[in-house]
Scaffold this active site. Structure first.
Site, PDB file in Angstrom:
ATOM      1  N   HIS A  14      -5.947  -6.370  -0.554  1.00 38.39           N
ATOM      2  CA  HIS A  14      -6.161  -4.918  -0.559  1.00 38.39           C
ATOM      3  C   HIS A  14      -6.746  -4.536   0.796  1.00 38.39           C
ATOM      4  O   HIS A  14      -7.958  -4.558   0.990  1.00 38.39           O
ATOM      5  CB  HIS A  14      -7.089  -4.526  -1.705  1.00 38.39           C
ATOM      6  CG  HIS A  14      -7.250  -3.046  -1.893  1.00 38.39           C
ATOM      7  ND1 HIS A  14      -7.578  -2.475  -3.102  1.00 38.39           N
ATOM      8  CD2 HIS A  14      -7.137  -2.008  -1.029  1.00 38.39           C
ATOM      9  CE1 HIS A  14      -7.662  -1.172  -2.967  1.00 38.39           C
ATOM     10  NE2 HIS A  14      -7.410  -0.857  -1.707  1.00 38.39           N
ATOM     11  N   HIS A  16      -5.775  -1.757   3.974  1.00 39.08           N
ATOM     12  CA  HIS A  16      -4.925  -0.744   4.604  1.00 39.08           C
ATOM     13  C   HIS A  16      -4.961  -1.009   6.103  1.00 39.08           C
ATOM     14  O   HIS A  16      -6.036  -0.926   6.714  1.00 39.08           O
ATOM     15  CB  HIS A  16      -5.455   0.658   4.308  1.00 39.08           C
ATOM     16  CG  HIS A  16      -5.516   0.961   2.836  1.00 39.08           C
ATOM     17  ND1 HIS A  16      -4.491   1.602   2.165  1.00 39.08           N
ATOM     18  CD2 HIS A  16      -6.459   0.682   1.899  1.00 39.08           C
ATOM     19  CE1 HIS A  16      -4.804   1.717   0.881  1.00 39.08           C
ATOM     20  NE2 HIS A  16      -5.994   1.160   0.694  1.00 39.08           N
ATOM     21  N   HIS A 194      -3.087   1.960  -6.663  1.00 37.07           N
ATOM     22  CA  HIS A 194      -4.506   2.268  -6.782  1.00 37.07           C
ATOM     23  C   HIS A 194      -4.706   3.025  -8.096  1.00 37.07           C
ATOM     24  O   HIS A 194      -3.982   3.984  -8.387  1.00 37.07           O
ATOM     25  CB  HIS A 194      -4.958   3.190  -5.643  1.00 37.07           C
ATOM     26  CG  HIS A 194      -5.155   2.511  -4.316  1.00 37.07           C
ATOM     27  ND1 HIS A 194      -4.209   1.723  -3.740  1.00 37.07           N
ATOM     28  CD2 HIS A 194      -6.211   2.539  -3.459  1.00 37.07           C
ATOM     29  CE1 HIS A 194      -4.675   1.276  -2.565  1.00 37.07           C
ATOM     30  NE2 HIS A 194      -5.883   1.755  -2.372  1.00 37.07           N
ATOM     31  N   GLU A 197     -10.246   4.080  -9.102  1.00 35.57           N
ATOM     32  CA  GLU A 197     -11.190   4.042  -7.967  1.00 35.57           C
ATOM     33  C   GLU A 197     -12.120   5.251  -8.152  1.00 35.57           C
ATOM     34  O   GLU A 197     -13.274   5.087  -8.544  1.00 35.57           O
ATOM     35  CB  GLU A 197     -10.442   4.109  -6.634  1.00 35.57           C
ATOM     36  CG  GLU A 197     -11.369   4.116  -5.409  1.00 35.57           C
ATOM     37  CD  GLU A 197     -10.642   4.362  -4.087  1.00 35.57           C
ATOM     38  OE1 GLU A 197      -9.509   4.882  -4.088  1.00 35.57           O
ATOM     39  OE2 GLU A 197     -11.240   4.048  -3.025  1.00 35.57           O
ATOM     40  N   ASP A 275     -10.354  -3.248   1.841  1.00 35.63           N
ATOM     41  CA  ASP A 275      -9.872  -1.860   1.809  1.00 35.63           C
ATOM     42  C   ASP A 275      -9.666  -1.300   3.222  1.00 35.63           C
ATOM     43  O   ASP A 275      -8.559  -1.396   3.753  1.00 35.63           O
ATOM     44  CB  ASP A 275     -10.832  -0.988   0.978  1.00 35.63           C
ATOM     45  CG  ASP A 275     -10.153   0.202   0.330  1.00 35.63           C
ATOM     46  OD1 ASP A 275      -8.919   0.293   0.387  1.00 35.63           O
ATOM     47  OD2 ASP A 275     -10.869   1.047  -0.254  1.00 35.63           O
ATOM     48  N   ASP A 276     -10.722  -0.719   3.799  1.00 39.08           N
ATOM     49  CA  ASP A 276     -10.642  -0.117   5.139  1.00 39.08           C
ATOM     50  C   ASP A 276     -11.839  -0.612   5.954  1.00 39.08           C
ATOM     51  O   ASP A 276     -12.814   0.123   6.175  1.00 39.08           O
ATOM     52  CB  ASP A 276     -10.675   1.411   5.023  1.00 39.08           C
ATOM     53  CG  ASP A 276      -9.528   1.933   4.180  1.00 39.08           C
ATOM     54  OD1 ASP A 276      -8.392   1.974   4.684  1.00 39.08           O
ATOM     55  OD2 ASP A 276      -9.771   2.270   3.004  1.00 39.08           O
TER      56      ASP A 276
HETATM   57  N1  ADE Z   1      -5.995   4.887   1.680  1.00 38.47           N
HETATM   58  C1  ADE Z   1      -6.785   4.147   2.470  1.00 38.47           C
HETATM   59  N2  ADE Z   1      -7.881   3.762   1.819  1.00 38.47           N
HETATM   60  C2  ADE Z   1      -7.785   4.247   0.563  1.00 38.47           C
HETATM   61  C3  ADE Z   1      -8.598   4.180  -0.596  1.00 38.47           C
HETATM   62  N3  ADE Z   1      -9.766   3.524  -0.615  1.00 38.47           N
HETATM   63  N4  ADE Z   1      -8.178   4.823  -1.703  1.00 38.47           N
HETATM   64  C4  ADE Z   1      -7.029   5.488  -1.701  1.00 38.47           C
HETATM   65  N5  ADE Z   1      -6.227   5.586  -0.649  1.00 38.47           N
HETATM   66  C5  ADE Z   1      -6.597   4.970   0.474  1.00 38.47           C
HETATM   67 ZN    ZN Z   2      -7.267   1.026  -0.920  1.00 39.64          ZN
END
Ligand code: ADE
Ligand code: ZN
Length: 331
Positions: A14, A16, A194, A197, A275-276
């Protein structure tokens, strides 16, 4: 001796790729490409990394990725991720890409894909990191646009492992995309989404039942619904959980209240991911370290690393090799 969680072999499921743009890369690319951003310097950009919710983060995420313009830029963004991943024990990575976020601002498909795919291939040659790309559909854009994007994905199918669903979760339930996900499954793609969340456990149910996902991304709201936890555990549907992201976007109050370890002990195939990472304070290794602070034992960390392999789309031989690497490392 405590286990080195940074170097522990693991899969990342996971991630991005646009969320790996560090401030210095954003400013470097903004300068090269003449893209104007409302931040004077790195400190000013970093100061903006304080989010009340998912949407506030997404606003900055989409603005920053507009600095990525040429195939070389896409290569640089992706290759820099793999350098960091290699240093954090990542042996297999299935990375998300948001095609609509680039196409909608005038980037051509080949420019985006040539840059990202070249970096994915180099990562395997240079670092031995296997895996590939999952193209995400933006759920807060029209379904018709999703269908058109899917046609581009299908036309370039050899470069993708599967499709995913991301961006603002509320009020866009998974079932909006049921027909598309069923088509993608018939076409032989792996499918993820997703769900749970910011959205409710109900979105996880429909990701399972209407979309037929192979994995749920995040999925932490499952803790609100014991019947759902039972189904996830019984059907062995993995959750790709991202602890530092959940704290940064305030979907959990703090790491001490994070549901990861509860779900692990309820026999759900949970995994740890970033994630990011450029925005949320750490790459996948730091997410493991964060969970240690929240009480995770070394034995649980090793189980989570094995889960990451089980939950991946690697073939059986690669999975066996990765499980062996984890066992050899953990001793
Ligand atoms: N795009 C990038 N990060 C995300 C996240 N945490 N939730 C949904 N879309 C995303
Ligand atoms: Zn994500």
């Amino acid at each position: 001796m405590t286990l080195d969680l940074i170097r522990l072999p693991k899969a990342e499921l996971h991630l991005h790729i646009e969320g790996t743009l560090e401030p210095e890369t954003v400013l470097e690319l903004a300068d090269t490409n003449g893209v104007r951003l409302p931040f004077a310097d790195e400190d000013a950009l970093r100061a903006a990394y304080d989010f009340a919710n998912l949407q506030e983060f997404l606003d900055l995420y989409y603005a920053a990725m507009a600095t990525v313009v040429t195939a070389d830029d896409f290569y640089t963004m992706t290759a820099r991720y793999y350098e960091r991943a290699a240093a954090q024990g990542v042996r297999h990575a299935e990375i998300f890409l948001d095609p609509q976020a680039h196409l909608s601002r005038g980037v051509r498909w080949e420019v985006m894909m040539d840059g990202v795919a070249a970096a994915v291939a180099d990562a395997e040659r240079r670092h031995g990191i296997t895996g590939g790309i999952i193209a995400c559909i933006l759920r807060d854009r029209p379904v018709a646009e999703a269908l058109a994007t899917y046609e581009s994905i299908r036309a370039d199918r050899d470069r993708f492992l599967g499709i995913g669903l991301d961006s603002a979760e509320l009020p866009y339930p998974p079932e909006l995309f049921a027909d598309l996900w069923q088509q993608a499954k018939r076409d032989g793609f792996k499918v993820v989404a997703h769900a749970g969340e910011e959205g409710p456990a109900a979105y996880i149910w429909t990701a399972l039942d209407a979309l037929g996902v192979d994995r749920v991304d995040h999925g932490i709201r499952a803790v609100d619904d014991p019947a759902l936890v039972g189904v996830l555990a019984e059907r062995r549907v993995p959750l790709t959980v991202c602890p530092l992201s959940n704290v940064a976007l305030k979907t959990v109050p703090d790491l001490g209240h994070h549901p990861l370890l509860t779900l692990l002990e309820q026999d759900v195939v949970v995994t740890v991911n970033s994630d990011d990472p450029a925005y949320f304070g750490g790459y996948v290794g730091e997410n493991y370290l964060a969970m240690r602070v929240a009480g995770m034992t070394d034995a649980q960390a090793v189980r989570l690393a094995h889960h990451s392999v089980d939950a991946s789309f690697a073939d059986a031989d690669r999975k066996a090799a990765l499980h062996a690497e984890i066992d050899a490392f953990a001793g």
